[in-house]
Motif scaffolding. Structure first.
Motif, PDB file in Angstrom:
ATOM      1  N   GLU A   3      -2.666   6.376 -14.096  1.00 48.67           N
ATOM      2  CA  GLU A   3      -3.937   5.923 -14.649  1.00 48.67           C
ATOM      3  C   GLU A   3      -4.385   4.586 -14.080  1.00 48.67           C
ATOM      4  O   GLU A   3      -5.508   4.450 -13.614  1.00 48.67           O
ATOM      5  CB  GLU A   3      -3.832   5.817 -16.171  1.00 48.67           C
ATOM      6  N   VAL A   4      -3.483   3.616 -14.115  1.00 51.30           N
ATOM      7  CA  VAL A   4      -3.919   2.277 -13.721  1.00 51.30           C
ATOM      8  C   VAL A   4      -3.134   1.680 -12.560  1.00 51.30           C
ATOM      9  O   VAL A   4      -3.525   0.658 -12.013  1.00 51.30           O
ATOM     10  CB  VAL A   4      -3.838   1.310 -14.912  1.00 51.30           C
ATOM     11  N   GLY A   5      -2.011   2.320 -12.212  1.00 54.02           N
ATOM     12  CA  GLY A   5      -1.227   1.790 -11.110  1.00 54.02           C
ATOM     13  C   GLY A   5      -0.052   0.964 -11.587  1.00 54.02           C
ATOM     14  O   GLY A   5       0.565   1.289 -12.597  1.00 54.02           O
ATOM     15  N   VAL A   6       0.215  -0.116 -10.861  1.00 57.12           N
ATOM     16  CA  VAL A   6       1.410  -0.911 -11.107  1.00 57.12           C
ATOM     17  C   VAL A   6       0.984  -2.353 -11.369  1.00 57.12           C
ATOM     18  O   VAL A   6       0.031  -2.840 -10.762  1.00 57.12           O
ATOM     19  CB  VAL A   6       2.350  -0.852  -9.881  1.00 57.12           C
ATOM     20  N   TYR A  44      -3.229  -4.352 -13.444  1.00 60.51           N
ATOM     21  CA  TYR A  44      -2.646  -3.222 -12.717  1.00 60.51           C
ATOM     22  C   TYR A  44      -3.467  -2.940 -11.476  1.00 60.51           C
ATOM     23  O   TYR A  44      -4.699  -3.011 -11.490  1.00 60.51           O
ATOM     24  CB  TYR A  44      -2.620  -1.974 -13.605  1.00 60.51           C
ATOM     25  N   TYR A  45      -2.762  -2.623 -10.426  1.00 59.35           N
ATOM     26  CA  TYR A  45      -3.433  -2.273  -9.172  1.00 59.35           C
ATOM     27  C   TYR A  45      -3.045  -0.869  -8.751  1.00 59.35           C
ATOM     28  O   TYR A  45      -1.872  -0.494  -8.842  1.00 59.35           O
ATOM     29  CB  TYR A  45      -3.021  -3.252  -8.072  1.00 59.35           C
ATOM     30  N   LYS A  46      -4.039  -0.124  -8.280  1.00 64.07           N
ATOM     31  CA  LYS A  46      -3.730   1.182  -7.697  1.00 64.07           C
ATOM     32  C   LYS A  46      -4.611   1.418  -6.473  1.00 64.07           C
ATOM     33  O   LYS A  46      -5.605   0.709  -6.262  1.00 64.07           O
ATOM     34  CB  LYS A  46      -3.926   2.295  -8.706  1.00 64.07           C
ATOM     35  N   ARG A  47      -4.235   2.360  -5.692  1.00 63.67           N
ATOM     36  CA  ARG A  47      -4.969   2.650  -4.466  1.00 63.67           C
ATOM     37  C   ARG A  47      -6.331   3.275  -4.757  1.00 63.67           C
ATOM     38  O   ARG A  47      -6.490   4.023  -5.711  1.00 63.67           O
ATOM     39  CB  ARG A  47      -4.169   3.622  -3.596  1.00 63.67           C
ATOM     40  N   LEU A  95       0.828  -1.204   0.000  1.00 62.13           N
ATOM     41  CA  LEU A  95       0.000   0.000   0.000  1.00 62.13           C
ATOM     42  C   LEU A  95       0.862   1.254   0.000  1.00 62.13           C
ATOM     43  O   LEU A  95       0.546   2.240  -0.671  1.00 62.13           O
ATOM     44  CB  LEU A  95      -0.934   0.001   1.208  1.00 62.13           C
ATOM     45  N   GLN A  96       1.936   1.202   0.753  1.00 53.72           N
ATOM     46  CA  GLN A  96       2.798   2.380   0.799  1.00 53.72           C
ATOM     47  C   GLN A  96       3.572   2.580  -0.505  1.00 53.72           C
ATOM     48  O   GLN A  96       3.723   3.703  -0.969  1.00 53.72           O
ATOM     49  CB  GLN A  96       3.737   2.286   2.004  1.00 53.72           C
ATOM     50  N   TRP A  97       4.012   1.493  -1.100  1.00 51.58           N
ATOM     51  CA  TRP A  97       4.678   1.616  -2.404  1.00 51.58           C
ATOM     52  C   TRP A  97       3.732   2.245  -3.417  1.00 51.58           C
ATOM     53  O   TRP A  97       4.126   3.096  -4.210  1.00 51.58           O
ATOM     54  CB  TRP A  97       5.112   0.243  -2.911  1.00 51.58           C
ATOM     55  N   LEU A  98       2.492   1.809  -3.384  1.00 52.36           N
ATOM     56  CA  LEU A  98       1.537   2.296  -4.384  1.00 52.36           C
ATOM     57  C   LEU A  98       1.146   3.753  -4.147  1.00 52.36           C
ATOM     58  O   LEU A  98       0.491   4.368  -4.983  1.00 52.36           O
ATOM     59  CB  LEU A  98       0.289   1.403  -4.400  1.00 52.36           C
ATOM     60  N   LYS A  99       1.530   4.254  -3.008  1.00 54.17           N
ATOM     61  CA  LYS A  99       1.246   5.667  -2.734  1.00 54.17           C
ATOM     62  C   LYS A  99       2.113   6.557  -3.629  1.00 54.17           C
ATOM     63  O   LYS A  99       1.661   7.620  -4.050  1.00 54.17           O
ATOM     64  CB  LYS A  99       1.531   5.960  -1.266  1.00 54.17           C
TER      65      LYS A  99
END
Lengths: 100, 100
Positions: free
Chosen positions: B39-42, B81-84, B19-23
């Motif tokens: 747009e879409v995250g990682v 892709y996942y993002k917060r 979660l913190q990385w994705l911040k």
DNA sequence: TAGGAATATCGGGAAAAGTCGATATATCTT
DNA sequence: AAGATATATCGACTTTTCCCGATATTCCTA
């Protein structure tokens, strides 16, 4: 403030309920004999009765909540009273808003 | 918004890290080939490499975070892709301040 | 349409958490 | 000092979570 420890403490239905009961003790518990809710909170026995689990389990749960910092305890005679540590909740709310 | 499910999702060191990385993805991940971070995250593979756990474990963790509502996923070709979901974090912060 | 790449799901063994009953400790009362 | 009461701790068993390897699925490309 150990975030992981706090989230683990919050990962149990009964422990979440206890925290909510302790938010308004007068609403969820009968009057107490030896101390006022606002000052020291609620004693283990009353919480145990309401939770409907064994004494040992509830004692353990309260200890987990205390170690995480969400609850504070006071020993008065043969009773241990637990109440919320509102600063910890405020800090947690901020951590979620800014850190996590 | 299932509080218990959210707290369980947060009760793991690796998941908290993700979660913190994705911040700040650009700070923690190399540039991606097929899509922009905002747009879409990682994609799963990059998160997996950084986490240092197996593909199956990381896929499972991302799924847990998504089911709890803290992450959103987008499938683009063969990548997920996942993002917060920042609304979920804001809501959680408020729940802790007012409900729990 | 076959092969390859990315991700998801499944099955399992190990570790942790949930929960209990029994027992220990602390404190009060007599 | 003895018994009663409230709480804490211990040992055991069950359930859940962690994390893996193997396999399935999905989608792309030659």
């Amino acid at each position: 403030m150990d975030q992981l420890e706090i989230f683990k403490a919050l990962s149990n239905k009964t422990r979440l309920q206890i925290l909510q009961w302790l938010k308004e003790p007068e609403k969820h518990f009968p009057p107490q004999e030896h101390a006022a809710f606002d000052e020291v909170g609620v004693c283990v026995g009353q919480i145990q009765q309401k939770a409907g689990l064994t004494q040992s389990t509830v004692s353990e749960y309260l200890s987990i909540l205390q170690k995480s910092g969400l609850l504070e305890s006071t020993r008065l005679g043969q009773w241990t009273y637990y109440k919320r540590n509102e600063e910890a909740f405020a800090a947690l709310s901020n951590i979620i808003k800014s850190e996590i």
